[in-house]
Design a protein around this motif. Structure first.
Motif, PDB file in Angstrom:
ATOM      1  N   LEU A  36      47.666  64.541  21.978  1.00  0.00           N
ATOM      2  CA  LEU A  36      46.382  64.075  22.400  1.00  0.00           C
ATOM      3  C   LEU A  36      45.573  62.763  21.531  1.00  0.00           C
ATOM      4  N   TYR A  37      44.927  62.851  22.402  1.00  0.00           N
ATOM      5  CA  TYR A  37      43.624  61.397  22.029  1.00  0.00           C
ATOM      6  C   TYR A  37      42.357  62.262  22.135  1.00  0.00           C
ATOM      7  N   SER A  38      41.426  62.396  21.533  1.00  0.00           N
ATOM      8  CA  SER A  38      40.074  62.840  21.462  1.00  0.00           C
ATOM      9  C   SER A  38      39.279  61.186  21.050  1.00  0.00           C
ATOM     10  N   PRO A  39      38.287  60.784  21.581  1.00  0.00           N
ATOM     11  CA  PRO A  39      37.008  59.999  21.860  1.00  0.00           C
ATOM     12  C   PRO A  39      36.331  60.519  20.888  1.00  0.00           C
ATOM     13  N   THR A  40      36.630  59.108  19.431  1.00  0.00           N
ATOM     14  CA  THR A  40      34.898  59.266  18.578  1.00  0.00           C
ATOM     15  C   THR A  40      34.669  58.082  18.401  1.00  0.00           C
ATOM     16  N   MET A  41      33.264  58.079  17.197  1.00  0.00           N
ATOM     17  CA  MET A  41      33.000  57.252  16.801  1.00  0.00           C
ATOM     18  C   MET A  41      32.436  56.601  15.805  1.00  0.00           C
ATOM     19  N   VAL A  42      32.573  55.849  15.112  1.00  0.00           N
ATOM     20  CA  VAL A  42      32.281  55.736  13.478  1.00  0.00           C
ATOM     21  C   VAL A  42      30.452  55.418  13.614  1.00  0.00           C
ATOM     22  N   VAL A  43      29.657  56.136  13.112  1.00  0.00           N
ATOM     23  CA  VAL A  43      28.365  55.131  12.396  1.00  0.00           C
ATOM     24  C   VAL A  43      28.025  55.488  10.800  1.00  0.00           C
ATOM     25  N   LYS A  44      27.429  54.231  10.792  1.00  0.00           N
ATOM     26  CA  LYS A  44      27.139  53.884   9.230  1.00  0.00           C
ATOM     27  C   LYS A  44      25.837  54.291   8.714  1.00  0.00           C
TER      28      LYS A  44
END
Length: 99
Positions: A36-44
């Motif tokens: 399965l795949y789960s949406p993510t995001m990277v922040v800086k």
């Protein structure tokens, strides 16, 4: 920086400010449903801003789950500044096969 994150602890919610990087997905395995795949995001450049007079850089680029509250912000673009409340939690980096 990691030592400072440990000092923050995971019991309380804090206010953070960061710069959005990009969207992605994390992959994991479920015994019943398979891969399965789960949406993510990277922040800086994540800063803790509980006290606006004493902001502090706490980490450089964590990956966050793309929760409903983040999707309510509409489409973010690289460089957008965001502010959010969250708790600090430890995680294991990389693909984890749960079999």
């Amino acid at each position: 920086m990691r030592q400072f994150l440990n000092k923050i602890g995971s019991e309380e919610r804090h206010t953070f400010r960061a710069i959005f990087g990009k969207y992605s997905y994390k992959r994991y395995y479920d015994k019943l449903r398979g891969e399965l795949y789960s949406p993510t995001m990277v922040v800086k450049q994540v800063e803790i801003i509980d006290d606006p007079e004493k902001t502090r850089l706490v980490t450089d680029h964590p990956w966050l789950n793309l929760t409903k509250n983040f999707t309510n912000l509409d489409l973010l673009h690289s460089g957008d500044k965001i502010q959010f409340n969250d708790q600090v939690a430890e995680y294991t980096k990389g693909y984890i096969n749960m079999e």
